[in-house]
Design a protein around this motif. Structure first.
Motif, PDB file in Angstrom:
ATOM      1  N   SER A 167       0.840  -1.212   0.000  1.00 21.26           N
ATOM      2  CA  SER A 167       0.000   0.000   0.000  1.00 21.26           C
ATOM      3  C   SER A 167       0.872   1.258   0.000  1.00 21.26           C
ATOM      4  O   SER A 167       0.528   2.264  -0.628  1.00 21.26           O
ATOM      5  N   GLN A 168       2.007   1.200   0.678  1.00 22.63           N
ATOM      6  CA  GLN A 168       2.919   2.349   0.708  1.00 22.63           C
ATOM      7  C   GLN A 168       3.588   2.562  -0.646  1.00 22.63           C
ATOM      8  O   GLN A 168       3.768   3.699  -1.087  1.00 22.63           O
ATOM      9  N   LEU A 169       3.951   1.463  -1.323  1.00 21.28           N
ATOM     10  CA  LEU A 169       4.602   1.581  -2.621  1.00 21.28           C
ATOM     11  C   LEU A 169       3.635   2.039  -3.709  1.00 21.28           C
ATOM     12  O   LEU A 169       4.058   2.654  -4.703  1.00 21.28           O
ATOM     13  N   GLN A 170       2.337   1.746  -3.538  1.00 22.95           N
ATOM     14  CA  GLN A 170       1.354   2.191  -4.529  1.00 22.95           C
ATOM     15  C   GLN A 170       1.145   3.699  -4.476  1.00 22.95           C
ATOM     16  O   GLN A 170       0.862   4.334  -5.500  1.00 22.95           O
ATOM     17  N   ASN A 171       1.292   4.281  -3.288  1.00 18.85           N
ATOM     18  CA  ASN A 171       1.149   5.730  -3.129  1.00 18.85           C
ATOM     19  C   ASN A 171       2.284   6.271  -2.262  1.00 18.85           C
ATOM     20  O   ASN A 171       2.052   6.755  -1.145  1.00 18.85           O
ATOM     21  N   PRO A 172       3.522   6.225  -2.754  1.00 16.37           N
ATOM     22  CA  PRO A 172       4.667   6.591  -1.909  1.00 16.37           C
ATOM     23  C   PRO A 172       4.644   8.038  -1.428  1.00 16.37           C
ATOM     24  O   PRO A 172       5.110   8.333  -0.334  1.00 16.37           O
ATOM     25  N   LYS A 173       4.087   8.950  -2.224  1.00 16.21           N
ATOM     26  CA  LYS A 173       4.081  10.374  -1.857  1.00 16.21           C
ATOM     27  C   LYS A 173       3.263  10.636  -0.598  1.00 16.21           C
ATOM     28  O   LYS A 173       3.502  11.615   0.109  1.00 16.21           O
ATOM     29  N   ASP A 174       2.301   9.751  -0.321  1.00 16.68           N
ATOM     30  CA  ASP A 174       1.471   9.923   0.878  1.00 16.68           C
ATOM     31  C   ASP A 174       2.242   9.639   2.159  1.00 16.68           C
ATOM     32  O   ASP A 174       1.763   9.969   3.256  1.00 16.68           O
ATOM     33  N   PHE A 175       3.424   9.028   2.033  1.00 16.13           N
ATOM     34  CA  PHE A 175       4.175   8.625   3.223  1.00 16.13           C
ATOM     35  C   PHE A 175       5.532   9.326   3.334  1.00 16.13           C
ATOM     36  O   PHE A 175       6.254   9.112   4.308  1.00 16.13           O
ATOM     37  N   LEU A 176       5.875  10.153   2.356  1.00 17.89           N
ATOM     38  CA  LEU A 176       7.184  10.797   2.369  1.00 17.89           C
ATOM     39  C   LEU A 176       7.320  11.851   3.461  1.00 17.89           C
ATOM     40  O   LEU A 176       8.441  12.233   3.819  1.00 17.89           O
ATOM     41  N   HIS A 177       6.194  12.314   4.003  1.00 20.42           N
ATOM     42  CA  HIS A 177       6.267  13.313   5.087  1.00 20.42           C
ATOM     43  C   HIS A 177       6.872  12.718   6.358  1.00 20.42           C
ATOM     44  O   HIS A 177       7.263  13.454   7.274  1.00 20.42           O
ATOM     45  N   LEU A 178       6.976  11.389   6.408  1.00 15.99           N
ATOM     46  CA  LEU A 178       7.563  10.724   7.576  1.00 15.99           C
ATOM     47  C   LEU A 178       9.087  10.830   7.593  1.00 15.99           C
ATOM     48  O   LEU A 178       9.714  10.517   8.601  1.00 15.99           O
ATOM     49  N   PHE A 179       9.677  11.287   6.480  1.00 17.67           N
ATOM     50  CA  PHE A 179      11.128  11.344   6.351  1.00 17.67           C
ATOM     51  C   PHE A 179      11.644  12.772   6.490  1.00 17.67           C
ATOM     52  O   PHE A 179      10.927  13.735   6.198  1.00 17.67           O
ATOM     53  N   GLU A 180      12.896  12.869   6.932  1.00 16.94           N
ATOM     54  CA  GLU A 180      13.553  14.167   6.893  1.00 16.94           C
ATOM     55  C   GLU A 180      13.758  14.564   5.433  1.00 16.94           C
ATOM     56  O   GLU A 180      13.938  13.709   4.560  1.00 16.94           O
ATOM     57  N   LYS A 181      13.738  15.863   5.163  1.00 16.93           N
ATOM     58  CA  LYS A 181      13.784  16.346   3.791  1.00 16.93           C
ATOM     59  C   LYS A 181      15.016  15.853   3.038  1.00 16.93           C
ATOM     60  O   LYS A 181      14.950  15.501   1.859  1.00 16.93           O
ATOM     61  N   ASN A 182      16.163  15.810   3.723  1.00 14.83           N
ATOM     62  CA  ASN A 182      17.401  15.407   3.043  1.00 14.83           C
ATOM     63  C   ASN A 182      17.471  13.907   2.778  1.00 14.83           C
ATOM     64  O   ASN A 182      18.408  13.418   2.152  1.00 14.83           O
ATOM     65  N   MET A 183      16.484  13.150   3.266  1.00 16.21           N
ATOM     66  CA  MET A 183      16.458  11.708   3.036  1.00 16.21           C
ATOM     67  C   MET A 183      15.518  11.313   1.906  1.00 16.21           C
ATOM     68  O   MET A 183      15.468  10.149   1.502  1.00 16.21           O
ATOM     69  N   ILE A 184      14.780  12.277   1.354  1.00 15.84           N
ATOM     70  CA  ILE A 184      13.789  11.978   0.321  1.00 15.84           C
ATOM     71  C   ILE A 184      14.438  12.073  -1.061  1.00 15.84           C
ATOM     72  O   ILE A 184      14.990  13.105  -1.415  1.00 15.84           O
ATOM     73  N   PRO A 185      14.370  11.003  -1.859  1.00 15.25           N
ATOM     74  CA  PRO A 185      14.963  11.055  -3.202  1.00 15.25           C
ATOM     75  C   PRO A 185      14.131  11.926  -4.146  1.00 15.25           C
ATOM     76  O   PRO A 185      12.941  12.146  -3.916  1.00 15.25           O
ATOM     77  N   GLU A 186      14.783  12.424  -5.204  1.00 12.32           N
ATOM     78  CA  GLU A 186      14.083  13.247  -6.198  1.00 12.32           C
ATOM     79  C   GLU A 186      12.981  12.450  -6.883  1.00 12.32           C
ATOM     80  O   GLU A 186      11.924  12.978  -7.204  1.00 12.32           O
ATOM     81  N   ARG A 187      13.240  11.181  -7.108  1.00  8.11           N
ATOM     82  CA  ARG A 187      12.224  10.317  -7.723  1.00  8.11           C
ATOM     83  C   ARG A 187      12.261   8.962  -7.029  1.00  8.11           C
ATOM     84  O   ARG A 187      13.330   8.466  -6.657  1.00  8.11           O
ATOM     85  N   THR A 188      11.105   8.396  -6.832  1.00  4.85           N
ATOM     86  CA  THR A 188      11.018   7.086  -6.185  1.00  4.85           C
ATOM     87  C   THR A 188      11.081   5.994  -7.264  1.00  4.85           C
ATOM     88  O   THR A 188      10.732   6.227  -8.416  1.00  4.85           O
ATOM     89  N   VAL A 189      11.531   4.827  -6.854  1.00  5.17           N
ATOM     90  CA  VAL A 189      11.677   3.716  -7.796  1.00  5.17           C
ATOM     91  C   VAL A 189      10.305   3.104  -8.091  1.00  5.17           C
ATOM     92  O   VAL A 189       9.505   2.881  -7.188  1.00  5.17           O
ATOM     93  N   GLU A 190      10.062   2.863  -9.370  1.00  9.39           N
ATOM     94  CA  GLU A 190       8.859   2.123  -9.778  1.00  9.39           C
ATOM     95  C   GLU A 190       9.296   0.712 -10.160  1.00  9.39           C
ATOM     96  O   GLU A 190       9.944   0.513 -11.190  1.00  9.39           O
ATOM     97  N   PHE A 191       8.948  -0.236  -9.313  1.00  6.32           N
ATOM     98  CA  PHE A 191       9.387  -1.618  -9.526  1.00  6.32           C
ATOM     99  C   PHE A 191       8.545  -2.293 -10.601  1.00  6.32           C
ATOM    100  O   PHE A 191       7.321  -2.201 -10.590  1.00  6.32           O
ATOM    101  N   GLN A 192       9.230  -2.990 -11.517  1.00 12.31           N
ATOM    102  CA  GLN A 192       8.521  -3.715 -12.568  1.00 12.31           C
ATOM    103  C   GLN A 192       7.819  -4.949 -12.011  1.00 12.31           C
ATOM    104  O   GLN A 192       6.757  -5.334 -12.497  1.00 12.31           O
ATOM    105  N   HIS A 193       8.434  -5.564 -11.027  1.00 10.75           N
ATOM    106  CA  HIS A 193       7.838  -6.730 -10.364  1.00 10.75           C
ATOM    107  C   HIS A 193       8.178  -6.661  -8.882  1.00 10.75           C
ATOM    108  O   HIS A 193       9.290  -6.282  -8.509  1.00 10.75           O
ATOM    109  N   ILE A 194       7.213  -7.035  -8.039  1.00 11.71           N
ATOM    110  CA  ILE A 194       7.437  -7.137  -6.595  1.00 11.71           C
ATOM    111  C   ILE A 194       7.075  -8.564  -6.192  1.00 11.71           C
ATOM    112  O   ILE A 194       5.934  -8.994  -6.367  1.00 11.71           O
ATOM    113  N   ILE A 195       8.068  -9.301  -5.690  1.00  6.24           N
ATOM    114  CA  ILE A 195       7.860 -10.729  -5.426  1.00  6.24           C
ATOM    115  C   ILE A 195       8.173 -11.031  -3.964  1.00  6.24           C
ATOM    116  O   ILE A 195       9.303 -10.803  -3.506  1.00  6.24           O
ATOM    117  N   PRO A 196       7.193 -11.541  -3.202  1.00  5.96           N
ATOM    118  CA  PRO A 196       7.479 -11.990  -1.831  1.00  5.96           C
ATOM    119  C   PRO A 196       8.185 -13.342  -1.879  1.00  5.96           C
ATOM    120  O   PRO A 196       7.748 -14.252  -2.585  1.00  5.96           O
TER     121      PRO A 196
END
Length: 386
Positions: free
Chosen positions: A293-322
């Motif tokens: 759920s966090q990876l589907q909407n990463p911007k909704d959770f970026l406020h939890l990080f310090e500003k200098n820890m937030i990347p310019e762009r988040t990774v969009e994974f082609q496949h996510i496998i447990p």
């Protein structure tokens, strides 16, 4: 569906990825003043890429690490033009970057039989040099290896990368409950039933601040520059030690992305997959659903990080496998996803190349059709036709 029949793993003992060498071109041969004879040029020193070669083999074979080319032949009555000295070839692995003593890049060797001239031989004696030969070029060079692999494993220490590789291969990498067990890069190969091979690089775990060369730092990051794709190996929570902050799976992905960005932004453009390891642990399923759920909407959770820890762009994974490297859960699916992703990338690259070739052809045709006729071109008048 493609199934993996077997996996071979190649382990490099006493891995070396840097080497400093002394090189010198051969001196030229003496000229023959009385008859105007010219001495032969000294031999050159070349660095040549060879498959199945390692820097450790090079160091063991040439412990003095000195490479000097042959001297040019002197001019003589029977051969006024002296023959060239014998060239010296330094065998190195594919993936080598060659720099001089000042750090200036001389060249890179990215495929077998690529070669770079690193030290020129001296000219033979002739009229311009008063028939005295010149000495060959002296040069200290540095060989820096960056592994070339289809897939590079990316993760913080103890994410289970070595366990994953031991699960899909015959290798026995060091595995323990402490953080740093992979201390040097290792290459593995996934072998498919149709003889397709995919190379995988297992690399030392990152820590926060790796872009500033903390921990394994640049020793790790430089090796993922030449991998075609990245495979993030994450776990449901991570803590390096009792003195460091606990990180959730989502936080580790964001921090890994930031470390890659700070080292070299181009790394973020590589296609990426995510293997969420240790699904055999308690509450793993709940944590996995939370991560999704966090990876589907990463911007909704970026406020939890310090500003200098937030990347310019988040990774969009082609496949996510447990997966679980312990029980084998999801391993076959992971292998199939790796192959599918690489095949898709190859098709996209081929399509892009084809479009580029068509565009160049169209531009070439357009330019040739719009060129004005030459002054000397033969023109046909109406009277000529009549």
């Amino acid at each position: 569906m493609v199934h993996c029949s077997c996996v071979l793993f190649r382990k490099y003992g006493n891995f070396i990825d840097k080497l400093r060498l002394f090189t010198r071109g051969g001196s030229g041969g003496m000229g023959y003043p009385r008859l105007g004879g010219e001495g032969g040029k000294g031999g050159d020193v070349w660095v040549v890429a060879q498959n199945r070669m390692t820097l450790k083999q090079l160091k063991d074979r040439y412990p003095r690490k000195r490479f000097v080319a042959g001297v040019g032949a002197n001019s003589k009555i029977s051969a006024l033009k002296g023959s060239k000295g014998k060239d010296c070839e330094i065998p190195v692995p594919v993936g080598i970057s060659v720099t001089d003593e000042n750090g200036k890049i001389i060249g890179e060797l990215n495929k077998e039989n690529d070669r770079i001239l690193v030290a020129q031989g001296g000219l033979g004696g002739k009229l311009l040099t008063n028939f005295l030969p010149l000495k060959g070029q002296k040069r200290i060079i540095h060989l820096d290896l960056k592994l070339i692999a289809d897939v590079g494993l990316v993760g913080f220490p103890n994410a289970g990368k070595s366990s994953l590789l031991s699960c899909v291969s015959h290798a026995k990498p060091a595995i323990a409950d402490y953080a740093f067990t992979t201390l040097k890069p290792e290459l593995g190969k996934i072998m498919y039933s149709d003889f397709k091979q995919i190379s995988v690089a297992d690399l030392p775990g990152l820590i926060e601040g790796a872009h500033m060369n903390k921990g394994m730092g640049h020793k790790f990051l430089k090796h993922i520059e030449r991998t075609r794709q990245l495979l993030f190996v994450d776990i449901s929570g991570f803590q390096l030690s009792s003195h460091t902050q606990y990180r959730t799976a989502f936080e580790t992905i964001i921090l890994l992305t930031k470390e890659l960005e700070l080292y070299k932004e181009e790394l973020q453009t590589k296609p990426a997959l995510l293997a969420v390891n240790k699904m055999d642990l308690p509450d793993a399923q709940d944590k996995f659903h939370e991560l999704m759920s966090q990876l589907q909407n990463p911007k909704d959770f970026l406020h939890l990080f310090e500003k200098n820890m937030i990347p310019e762009r988040t990774v969009e994974f082609q496949h996510i496998i447990p997966i679980s490297a312990v029980t084998g859960e999801g391993i076959e699916e992971l292998k199939n996803c790796i192959r599918k992703s690489l095949d898709e990338q190859a098709n996209q690259e081929n399509d892009a190349l084809h479009k580029k070739q068509l565009l160049n052809l169209w531009i070439s045709d357009t330019m040739s059709s719009t060129e004005p006729p030459s002054k000397h071109a033969v023109t046909t008048s109406k009277m000529d036709i009549i």
